[in-house]
Scaffold this motif. Sequence first.
Motif, PDB file in Angstrom:
ATOM      1  N   TRP A  86      41.771 -52.651 -52.489  1.00 12.81           N
ATOM      2  CA  TRP A  86      40.673 -52.805 -51.487  1.00 12.81           C
ATOM      3  C   TRP A  86      40.681 -53.989 -50.802  1.00 12.81           C
ATOM      4  O   TRP A  86      40.730 -54.063 -49.579  1.00 12.81           O
ATOM      5  N   ILE A  87      41.440 -55.175 -51.462  1.00 16.78           N
ATOM      6  CA  ILE A  87      41.714 -56.549 -50.712  1.00 16.78           C
ATOM      7  C   ILE A  87      42.671 -56.241 -49.728  1.00 16.78           C
ATOM      8  O   ILE A  87      42.742 -56.779 -48.420  1.00 16.78           O
TER       9      ILE A  87
ATOM     10  N   LEU B 126      42.599 -57.033 -45.652  1.00 17.34           N
ATOM     11  CA  LEU B 126      43.692 -58.070 -45.071  1.00 17.34           C
ATOM     12  C   LEU B 126      44.569 -57.362 -44.066  1.00 17.34           C
ATOM     13  O   LEU B 126      44.504 -58.031 -42.926  1.00 17.34           O
ATOM     14  N   MET B 127      44.605 -56.198 -44.191  1.00 22.40           N
ATOM     15  CA  MET B 127      45.322 -55.370 -42.883  1.00 22.40           C
ATOM     16  C   MET B 127      44.423 -55.077 -41.971  1.00 22.40           C
ATOM     17  O   MET B 127      44.738 -55.297 -40.739  1.00 22.40           O
TER      18      MET B 127
ATOM     19  N   GLY C 175      44.552 -50.041 -42.535  1.00 19.09           N
ATOM     20  CA  GLY C 175      43.626 -51.183 -43.603  1.00 19.09           C
ATOM     21  C   GLY C 175      42.337 -50.217 -44.047  1.00 19.09           C
ATOM     22  O   GLY C 175      41.908 -50.315 -44.993  1.00 19.09           O
ATOM     23  N   LEU C 176      41.651 -49.704 -42.978  1.00 14.87           N
ATOM     24  CA  LEU C 176      40.578 -48.714 -43.108  1.00 14.87           C
ATOM     25  C   LEU C 176      40.940 -47.684 -44.016  1.00 14.87           C
ATOM     26  O   LEU C 176      40.203 -47.450 -44.963  1.00 14.87           O
ATOM     27  N   VAL C 177      41.979 -47.034 -43.978  1.00  9.30           N
ATOM     28  CA  VAL C 177      42.533 -45.967 -44.764  1.00  9.30           C
ATOM     29  C   VAL C 177      42.579 -46.570 -46.068  1.00  9.30           C
ATOM     30  O   VAL C 177      42.326 -45.861 -47.053  1.00  9.30           O
ATOM     31  N   ALA C 178      43.267 -47.751 -46.341  1.00  8.26           N
ATOM     32  CA  ALA C 178      43.401 -48.081 -47.538  1.00  8.26           C
ATOM     33  C   ALA C 178      42.067 -48.636 -48.255  1.00  8.26           C
ATOM     34  O   ALA C 178      42.089 -48.320 -49.563  1.00  8.26           O
ATOM     35  N   LEU C 179      40.922 -49.113 -47.727  1.00  4.71           N
ATOM     36  CA  LEU C 179      40.039 -49.197 -48.401  1.00  4.71           C
ATOM     37  C   LEU C 179      39.175 -48.004 -48.858  1.00  4.71           C
ATOM     38  O   LEU C 179      38.403 -48.171 -49.802  1.00  4.71           O
TER      39      LEU C 179
ATOM     40  N   THR D  48      29.430 -37.866 -57.560  1.00  6.88           N
ATOM     41  CA  THR D  48      28.576 -38.776 -56.747  1.00  6.88           C
ATOM     42  C   THR D  48      29.449 -39.692 -55.811  1.00  6.88           C
ATOM     43  O   THR D  48      29.413 -39.756 -54.302  1.00  6.88           O
ATOM     44  N   THR D  49      30.450 -40.388 -56.324  1.00  7.05           N
ATOM     45  CA  THR D  49      31.455 -41.213 -55.835  1.00  7.05           C
ATOM     46  C   THR D  49      32.103 -40.551 -54.656  1.00  7.05           C
ATOM     47  O   THR D  49      32.146 -40.996 -53.537  1.00  7.05           O
ATOM     48  N   LEU D  50      32.747 -39.410 -54.987  1.00  9.57           N
ATOM     49  CA  LEU D  50      33.607 -38.656 -54.089  1.00  9.57           C
ATOM     50  C   LEU D  50      32.884 -38.024 -52.857  1.00  9.57           C
ATOM     51  O   LEU D  50      33.183 -38.301 -51.661  1.00  9.57           O
ATOM     52  N   THR D  51      31.643 -37.777 -53.163  1.00  4.79           N
ATOM     53  CA  THR D  51      30.794 -37.389 -52.065  1.00  4.79           C
ATOM     54  C   THR D  51      30.472 -38.315 -51.104  1.00  4.79           C
ATOM     55  O   THR D  51      30.497 -37.958 -49.981  1.00  4.79           O
ATOM     56  N   ILE D  52      29.861 -39.456 -51.700  1.00 10.01           N
ATOM     57  CA  ILE D  52      29.494 -40.537 -50.685  1.00 10.01           C
ATOM     58  C   ILE D  52      30.610 -41.080 -50.149  1.00 10.01           C
ATOM     59  O   ILE D  52      30.725 -41.437 -48.615  1.00 10.01           O
ATOM     60  N   LEU D  53      31.974 -40.916 -50.663  1.00 13.51           N
ATOM     61  CA  LEU D  53      33.006 -41.499 -49.978  1.00 13.51           C
ATOM     62  C   LEU D  53      33.393 -40.606 -48.993  1.00 13.51           C
ATOM     63  O   LEU D  53      33.794 -41.151 -47.749  1.00 13.51           O
ATOM     64  N   LEU D  54      33.144 -39.353 -49.007  1.00 12.51           N
ATOM     65  CA  LEU D  54      33.610 -38.343 -47.862  1.00 12.51           C
ATOM     66  C   LEU D  54      32.461 -38.460 -46.693  1.00 12.51           C
ATOM     67  O   LEU D  54      32.903 -38.423 -45.774  1.00 12.51           O
ATOM     68  N   ILE D  55      31.005 -38.589 -47.091  1.00 13.91           N
ATOM     69  CA  ILE D  55      30.251 -38.839 -46.141  1.00 13.91           C
ATOM     70  C   ILE D  55      30.634 -40.096 -45.308  1.00 13.91           C
ATOM     71  O   ILE D  55      30.449 -40.155 -44.141  1.00 13.91           O
TER      72      ILE D  55
END
Length: 424
Positions: A82-83, A87-88, A345-349, A372-379
């Motif tokens: 995440w960090i 940074l990227m 960097g966005l992809v890494a986040l 829930t986590t996977l779904t909201i990440l996809l949204i």
Amino acid sequence: MTARGARMTSLMPAPHMGALASAHSPGFHLAMLAVFLSPMNHFRLDAVYITASDVAVVVALVVMLWQGALPRRPFGGATGLWIAGFLMLGTGLMLGSIAHAAGVELGKVMAQYAFSLLLVPLVVAGRSLDETVALARVLVLSIVVVMLFGMWMIHFVPDPPLRFVSYNNRMRSLVERENECAALGAVAVVFLLGLWQAGFARLWELLVALPILAYGIMLTGSNTGLMCAALGVGMIMVFAPSGRLTLFVLVVAGSILALGFAFPALVPDVFRSRVLEGIAAADPALSGTFADRMLLIQEAFRLADDRLLIGMGAEQFRNISVFDAPVHNTYLLLLNEGGLLSLCGLVALMLAGLPAPLSHLPFRRYRGIAATTLTILLIFALMLNTFPHFYARFWNVPLILALSLSCALPQARAPRPSRSAVHA
């Protein structure tokens, strides 16, 4: 207790919210306030983007720092990724801004990203499962309040302010944005279903909140919001399948359709004209600003050819664009303003949000939270196609909270076979 008994105990359903511990970690109540205020984008300064939620975050940070309670790894093992992603993203924007003398704009943009991606997680993430679930429930409550406020402005306030209701009667509410308000409604639906599937929400809470959220999404007249809601429900059903969830979704969907056909007046005009007509005609041109956004996207693709290594700098796309506006696509905007480094960097986040839910998904006890986590990440990944920079707290707080849910789960391990089974 026998080994078999211990394994059975470890797979028992998680305790309900009523069993939450009475003692909370430092800054928890301030974190609740920050989460509750995060969708209410209206409460902010005009001169600089500082929201009421930000104030609660800062106070919580001070309290947690004073008591030595700041989490070292808010996202567990994925904190480093995440960090690195931050940074990227920031380095790409910095290189482009230095090359094009856009230092002032860089400072403004990076201050917002640093607050959203580095400081907010220190307050919201890295907490126990009980506290994280409580924060998720507070977020759902806040979005329900936002929807109710928007409904009140549309139905009971003559000539409501444009910051709450657009000129074509689309609900903006306290988010002050139509598509983002609808997407937050979809996020709340996903949180509700996931928490209910995991045993952290009651059926009556769904029966009260879901109609409000569904009607609120319709009042926004947002195709994006409807798509996110449908996708969210579908993904929860795929990743955390159960008979009661399927039955509940079918009953709710059938009831909504039946009411819509029996009482057409219940369907908002803005939803019928912007969404249903476009779907029926299979013509995206009927869906609002789709054509205008496509022109910006085509321009962004064309401009990106010369900016893959060194971008044009933070907030410079609007100055170069013939339309005098930033492209409403975060991927293309970062590619143009920060080059490939910012885009990576966005992809890494986003990749940082995958390890925890994927590791817990095979276990039935944790499947609702992981889904829930996977779904909201996809949204979130899909919504990045519809708006420019993504540092606004009304969107990052739900994302960080969704990632925190899976990170707060205990380490899942498959039960080892018994010695007798090995030697059998």
